[in-house]
Design an enzyme around this catalytic site. Structure first.
Site, PDB file in Angstrom:
ATOM      1  N   ALA A 165     -11.459 -11.626  17.104  1.00  0.00           N
ATOM      2  CA  ALA A 165     -12.256 -12.688  17.714  1.00  0.00           C
ATOM      3  C   ALA A 165     -12.853 -13.522  16.589  1.00  0.00           C
ATOM      4  CB  ALA A 165     -13.359 -12.060  18.562  1.00  0.00           C
ATOM      5  N   GLY A 201      -9.678  -8.197  18.220  1.00  0.00           N
ATOM      6  CA  GLY A 201      -9.094  -8.947  19.326  1.00  0.00           C
ATOM      7  C   GLY A 201      -7.619  -9.265  19.098  1.00  0.00           C
ATOM      8  N   GLU A 206      -5.850  -6.284  20.156  1.00  0.00           N
ATOM      9  CA  GLU A 206      -6.008  -6.183  21.614  1.00  0.00           C
ATOM     10  C   GLU A 206      -5.038  -7.120  22.333  1.00  0.00           C
ATOM     11  OE1 GLU A 206     -10.379  -6.724  21.251  1.00  0.00           O
ATOM     12  OE2 GLU A 206     -10.497  -4.969  22.561  1.00  0.00           O
ATOM     13  N   GLU A 265     -14.015  -3.378  14.757  1.00  0.00           N
ATOM     14  CA  GLU A 265     -15.260  -3.862  15.358  1.00  0.00           C
ATOM     15  C   GLU A 265     -16.459  -3.011  14.983  1.00  0.00           C
ATOM     16  OE1 GLU A 265     -12.344  -3.872  16.816  1.00  0.00           O
ATOM     17  OE2 GLU A 265     -12.119  -5.600  18.140  1.00  0.00           O
TER      18      GLU A 265
HETATM   19  C1  3H9 Z   1     -13.491  -8.755  17.689  1.00  0.00           C
HETATM   20  O1  3H9 Z   1     -12.320  -8.980  17.569  1.00  0.00           O
HETATM   21  C2  3H9 Z   1     -14.179  -8.500  19.011  1.00  0.00           C
HETATM   22  C3  3H9 Z   1     -13.212  -8.244  20.126  1.00  0.00           C
HETATM   23  O2  3H9 Z   1     -12.872  -6.875  20.171  1.00  0.00           O
HETATM   24  C4  3H9 Z   1     -13.806  -8.510  21.460  1.00  0.00           C
HETATM   25  C5  3H9 Z   1     -14.257  -9.897  21.741  1.00  0.00           C
HETATM   26  C6  3H9 Z   1     -14.638 -10.099  23.177  1.00  0.00           C
HETATM   27  N1  3H9 Z   1     -13.819 -14.681  12.489  1.00  0.00           N
HETATM   28  O3  3H9 Z   1     -12.126 -11.593   4.364  1.00  0.00           O
HETATM   29  P1  3H9 Z   1     -11.588 -12.828   3.758  1.00  0.00           P
HETATM   30  C7  3H9 Z   1     -13.207 -15.687   7.495  1.00  0.00           C
HETATM   31  S1  3H9 Z   1     -14.514  -8.739  16.343  1.00  0.00           S
HETATM   32  C8  3H9 Z   1     -14.241 -15.734  11.762  1.00  0.00           C
HETATM   33  O4  3H9 Z   1     -12.226 -13.334   2.514  1.00  0.00           O
HETATM   34  P2  3H9 Z   1      -9.102 -11.545   3.113  1.00  0.00           P
HETATM   35  C9  3H9 Z   1     -14.085 -15.131   6.409  1.00  0.00           C
HETATM   36  O5  3H9 Z   1     -15.439 -15.280   6.718  1.00  0.00           O
HETATM   37  C10 3H9 Z   1     -13.475  -9.187  14.976  1.00  0.00           C
HETATM   38  N2  3H9 Z   1     -14.032 -15.853  10.438  1.00  0.00           N
HETATM   39  O6  3H9 Z   1      -9.997 -12.776   3.548  1.00  0.00           O
HETATM   40  C11 3H9 Z   1     -13.665 -15.970   5.224  1.00  0.00           C
HETATM   41  O7  3H9 Z   1     -14.305 -17.212   5.314  1.00  0.00           O
HETATM   42  P3  3H9 Z   1     -14.743 -17.996   3.982  1.00  0.00           P
HETATM   43  C12 3H9 Z   1     -12.637  -8.061  14.525  1.00  0.00           C
HETATM   44  C13 3H9 Z   1     -13.355 -14.891   9.840  1.00  0.00           C
HETATM   45  O8  3H9 Z   1      -7.752 -12.082   2.951  1.00  0.00           O
HETATM   46  C14 3H9 Z   1     -12.178 -16.186   5.467  1.00  0.00           C
HETATM   47  O9  3H9 Z   1     -11.979 -15.940   6.854  1.00  0.00           O
HETATM   48  N3  3H9 Z   1     -11.938  -8.440  13.333  1.00  0.00           N
HETATM   49  C15 3H9 Z   1     -12.893 -13.767  10.536  1.00  0.00           C
HETATM   50  O10 3H9 Z   1      -9.750 -10.788   2.030  1.00  0.00           O
HETATM   51  C16 3H9 Z   1     -11.281 -15.275   4.671  1.00  0.00           C
HETATM   52  O11 3H9 Z   1     -11.682 -13.932   4.892  1.00  0.00           O
HETATM   53  C17 3H9 Z   1     -12.463  -8.248  12.128  1.00  0.00           C
HETATM   54  O12 3H9 Z   1     -13.531  -7.721  11.981  1.00  0.00           O
HETATM   55  C18 3H9 Z   1     -13.150 -13.672  11.918  1.00  0.00           C
HETATM   56  N4  3H9 Z   1     -12.719 -12.642  12.667  1.00  0.00           N
HETATM   57  O13 3H9 Z   1      -9.127 -10.568   4.383  1.00  0.00           O
HETATM   58  C19 3H9 Z   1     -11.620  -8.715  10.969  1.00  0.00           C
HETATM   59  N5  3H9 Z   1     -12.253 -12.938   9.673  1.00  0.00           N
HETATM   60  O14 3H9 Z   1     -13.463 -18.248   3.254  1.00  0.00           O
HETATM   61  C20 3H9 Z   1     -12.465  -9.385   9.938  1.00  0.00           C
HETATM   62  C21 3H9 Z   1     -12.311 -13.556   8.477  1.00  0.00           C
HETATM   63  O15 3H9 Z   1     -15.421 -19.196   4.520  1.00  0.00           O
HETATM   64  N6  3H9 Z   1     -11.715  -9.929   8.867  1.00  0.00           N
HETATM   65  N7  3H9 Z   1     -12.971 -14.719   8.570  1.00  0.00           N
HETATM   66  O16 3H9 Z   1     -15.669 -17.065   3.262  1.00  0.00           O
HETATM   67  C22 3H9 Z   1     -11.190  -9.202   7.850  1.00  0.00           C
HETATM   68  O17 3H9 Z   1     -11.251  -7.995   7.838  1.00  0.00           O
HETATM   69  C23 3H9 Z   1     -10.554  -9.958   6.731  1.00  0.00           C
HETATM   70  O18 3H9 Z   1     -11.004 -11.280   6.789  1.00  0.00           O
HETATM   71  C24 3H9 Z   1      -9.013  -9.971   6.695  1.00  0.00           C
HETATM   72  C25 3H9 Z   1      -8.536 -10.932   5.568  1.00  0.00           C
HETATM   73  C26 3H9 Z   1      -8.513  -8.555   6.430  1.00  0.00           C
HETATM   74  C27 3H9 Z   1      -8.452 -10.472   7.994  1.00  0.00           C
END
Ligand code: 3H9
Length: 693
Positions: free
Chosen positions: A66, A105, A108, A128
């Site tokens: 999400a 998400g 999901e 999450e």
């Molecule tokens: C969810 O899904 C809830 C659902 O179950 C239910 C809903 C109803 N959203 O980490 P990075 C940004 S909860 C918005 O440096 P990497 C991050 O802030 C979500 N922004 O890259 C950064 O911005 P900036 C569950 C996001 O290559 C940029 O992207 N998912 C999101 O080292 C680059 O990120 C997670 O918790 C997001 N979801 O790693 C996954 N994700 O450049 C969270 C990232 O401005 N994300 N950004 O600083 C990660 O674990 C890592 O970002 C990922 C890439 C592994 C994907």
């Protein structure tokens, strides 16, 4: 077909539609992405020529979850559940084509597709829990139906990413396809589904694995017990477990109800707010306003370390772990051998624990070269000094390094206390001097304070931050002051903790409050762990503090079996009558009226003094932003992430309340204590630390 909206497009390959998402950086499920998927699905379903649909992403990853930036804002349709329904209820098979990370998400959504294919480098996960949440779009109900409740429990409570091979073995994905050929392979897979007339497989309808676990509450009881320590204080792991329990015991829709209710509760709570803040803080911390991302860096191909003690050895391991050769310099052969021996033992322990192979141990050891000759540091690109904490010694070492080490190399100190500006006066190239303050044990602790001295150049800062990332640390850039950010704030707490011993509290009273607040241990247990004799000199001891008297009685902490506490063979602490008597004697001598100190006072004086010190650190420009201070305390001292760090916590208490309490405690806080003008100003204006931009 063609573009669906700004982030989604449809292409056609024969009878297969390819719905492609392109929303950098991580294809998060923003409103546009959600709309793009539902509209794209509608179009593809409405086109009679289309028989199957492939859902794929452009850029570096499949949908990573999400969109966290939308949390807390009014929801915009379509909801994620609508998106999932459009896929799961499609009369035409939908195949998720996964590369990068399918997270939260994103996974999901993939679980609502009828089939999933992935390249070998792909990873799947429901992280999450790290945001203080649970998968709120059916993940807790679908995952156990496909991988079984045990594996699901592990995935949702650890948040760990599972690699594609493991995901295949767990049936989470149906087929691995060659790297770099995802799109064509997914289309081919879709054709196979059509020609073989495979059914529209809905994960929600799978029953075997959940039914098999029904009537076995011990699965959950055992899991809770085994992880009690890890989950202590956190709400989200328990809520995740309850959802998996619901998946096992209830029909799908009823389980979805439980998930929805618990998700909403977590989302509205302070823990998730704190953990989401930490998520962004961890990414902010790398950004340095005056050192832009394109600042040139210095290639680091070889590292030198002076001192092969606990610190030097631990630091060396970080570099060997990423394949960099390290030259370790000691003054005596036996110290060198001892140091290398400890490193080997640490590596072997990791190998025995299954972290890597014995071959890796040898590979890493072969990168470490011990020597007694500092001249061998000449061709290093980075030299880190980890010798005794004494200014004269450090200056002498730096003077020597200046003569030996090639020009253009970084000269770093691991000091945790000394003035790096003064150390830099010992060299003719102060712009190459920087502090790299590792936390002990340096091979384990995630935090690195990168300390910028007055003349440190930008490329040296940029290189240090980049290197920190490479060795898997989280680095905060801080300025020079006694104790830098972490230890300076620790000291502010210690002053209060010590003072309370003279007013009627026992060490274990203080420690219990701090432990119950969520830290791994209180200030006195921490002292025992580190060793009470740090900075103590047996020739100059004068029984002037409780700590000195303990050292004089050879109660020097855990290593001597006694300190503030008595320890048994397993190093379990017990309150000590000896310490109690020493404390009482000192308290009596202090002339303070003795009183029962409430838990609230212990907590407020310890923590609010830290907050006040943090505010001073901001005023002085020692930390760039409040969230950097929080990163230091979470990763260096075990501050509970669910409280977001001391500065975030202060915002949740309300700065006005913090200031009011500090004023109320007044003289009890000690002669050294002064209120931070910044804290007072923010409080008066009704602002938060988070409002500082
Ligand atoms: C969810 O899904 C809830 C659902 O179950 C239910 C809903 C109803 N959203 O980490 P990075 C940004 S909860 C918005 O440096 P990497 C991050 O802030 C979500 N922004 O890259 C950064 O911005 P900036 C569950 C996001 O290559 C940029 O992207 N998912 C999101 O080292 C680059 O990120 C997670 O918790 C997001 N979801 O790693 C996954 N994700 O450049 C969270 C990232 O401005 N994300 N950004 O600083 C990660 O674990 C890592 O970002 C990922 C890439 C592994 C994907």
């Amino acid at each position: 077909m063609g573009s669906v909206n700004a982030v989604a497009s449809l292409a056609v390959d024969g009878e297969i539609a390819i719905l492609s998402i392109n929303s950098p950086p991580v294809n998060a499920l923003s409103q546009q992405v959600r709309a793009g998927i539902t509209q794209g699905m509608q179009q593809a379903i409405g086109d009679a020529a289309i028989k199957a649909i492939v859902l794929i992403c452009e850029g570096k990853t499949f949908i990573a979850g999400a969109d966290i930036t939308e949390f807390g804002k009014p929801p915009q349709p379509p909801s994620l559940i609508d998106v999932e329904d459009s896929i799961e209820n499609s009369p035409k098979p939908v195949i998720a084509a996964i590369h990068g990370t399918a997270l939260g998400g994103g996974l999901e959504v993939a679980l609502c597709c009828h089939y999933r294919v992935a390249v070998p480098s792909a990873k799947c996960g429901l992280p999450e829990v790290h945001l203080g949440l649970l998968p709120g779009a059916g993940g807790t109900q679908r995952l156990p139906r496909i991988v079984g409740p045990e594996a699901a429990l592990e995935m949702v409570t650890s948040g760990k990413h599972v690699d594609a091979k493991t995901a295949l073995a767990a049936s989470l994905i149906d087929e691995l396809v060659p790297e770099g050929e995802l799109r064509a392979s997914a289309v081919a897979f879709a054709r196979k589904v059509l020609t073989e007339k495979r059914p529209l497989k809905k994960v929600r309808d799978l029953q075997d694995k959940v039914v098999a676990a029904r009537g076995k509450p011990e699965i959950f009881a055992d899991f809770r017990k085994a992880n009690a320590r890890k989950f202590r204080g956190f709400l989200a792991p328990e809520y995740n477990i309850r959802c998996i329990e619901a998946a096992v015991n209830l029909p799908f829709e009823a389980g979805m109800e439980v998930e929805r209710k618990l998700f909403t509760e977590l989302m509205g709570g302070v823990q998730s707010a704190a953990q989401r803040y930490v998520f962004f803080a961890e990414r902010q911390v790398w950004k340095i306003p005056d050192v832009p991302e394109d600042t040139p860096t210095i290639p680091i191909r070889k590292v030198g370390i002076i001192g092969a003690g606990t610190m030097g050895g631990g630091i060396a391991m970080n570099f060997a772990n990423i394949g960099l050769p390290v030259t370790l310099v000691e003054t005596k052969q036996d110290a060198l051998e001892r140091g290398l021996g400890v490193i080997r033992k640490n590596y072997e322990r990791s190998a025995k624990g299954g972290r890597f192979t014995m071959e890796d141990v040898e590979k890493r050891m072969s990168l470490l070269k011990g020597t007694l000759n500092p001249d061998e540091l000449a061709d290093c690109d980075l030299v880190i000094e980890a010798v005794f904490e004494n200014m004269d010694v450090k200056k002498e070492v730096f003077g020597k390094l200046d003569r030996i080490v090639k020009q253009g190399a970084i000269l770093a100190t691991n000091t945790s206390a000394l003035d790096i500006n003064e150390i830099a006066t010992a060299v003719k190239r102060p712009e190459f001097v920087i502090g790299l303050h590792f936390f002990s044990p340096a091979n384990v602790m995630r935090l690195l304070e990168v300390v910028r001295a007055a003349k440190t150049s930008k490329p040296v800062i940029a290189t240090s931050m980049q290197l920190a990332k490479k060795i898997g640390k989280i680095a905060a850039l801080v300025g020079v002051c006694p104790g830098f950010v972490g230890n300076r704030i620790l000291y502010a707490r210690q002053v209060q903790a010590n003072a309370m011993l003279l007013e009627g509290a026992m060490p274990w009273d203080v420690d219990k409050v701090i432990y119950d607040f969520g830290l791994p241990m209180g200030p006195f247990a921490m002292g025992d762990l580190a060793g009470l004799d740090i900075g103590w000199n047996k020739d100059r001891t004068s029984s002037s503090t409780i700590r000195e008297v303990l050292c004089e009685k050879d109660r020097r902490g855990q290593k001597t079996g006694a300190g503030f506490y008595d320890y048994d063979e397993q190093r379990n602490p017990r309150p000590s009558p000896v310490t109690e008597q020493i404390v009482r004697d000192f308290a009596a001598k202090s002339g303070n009226p003795q009183r029962q100190i409430s838990d609230a006072e212990i907590l407020e004086r310890c923590i609010y003094a830290q907050i006040n010190e943090g505010a001073k650190i901001l005023e002085e420009g020692i930390a760039i932003r409040p969230s950097d201070i929080d990163i230091v305390w979470i990763n260096g001292y075990g501050w509970p992430a669910y409280r977001g760090g001391p500065m975030f916590y202060a915002d949740t208490v309300g700065l006005k309340n913090v200031v009011a309490k500090l004023k109320e405690y007044g003289p009890r806080l000690g002669a050294e204590f002064t209120l931070s003008p910044l804290l007072e100003k923010l409080a008066a204006e009704g602002k938060r630390f988070q409002d500082l931009k």
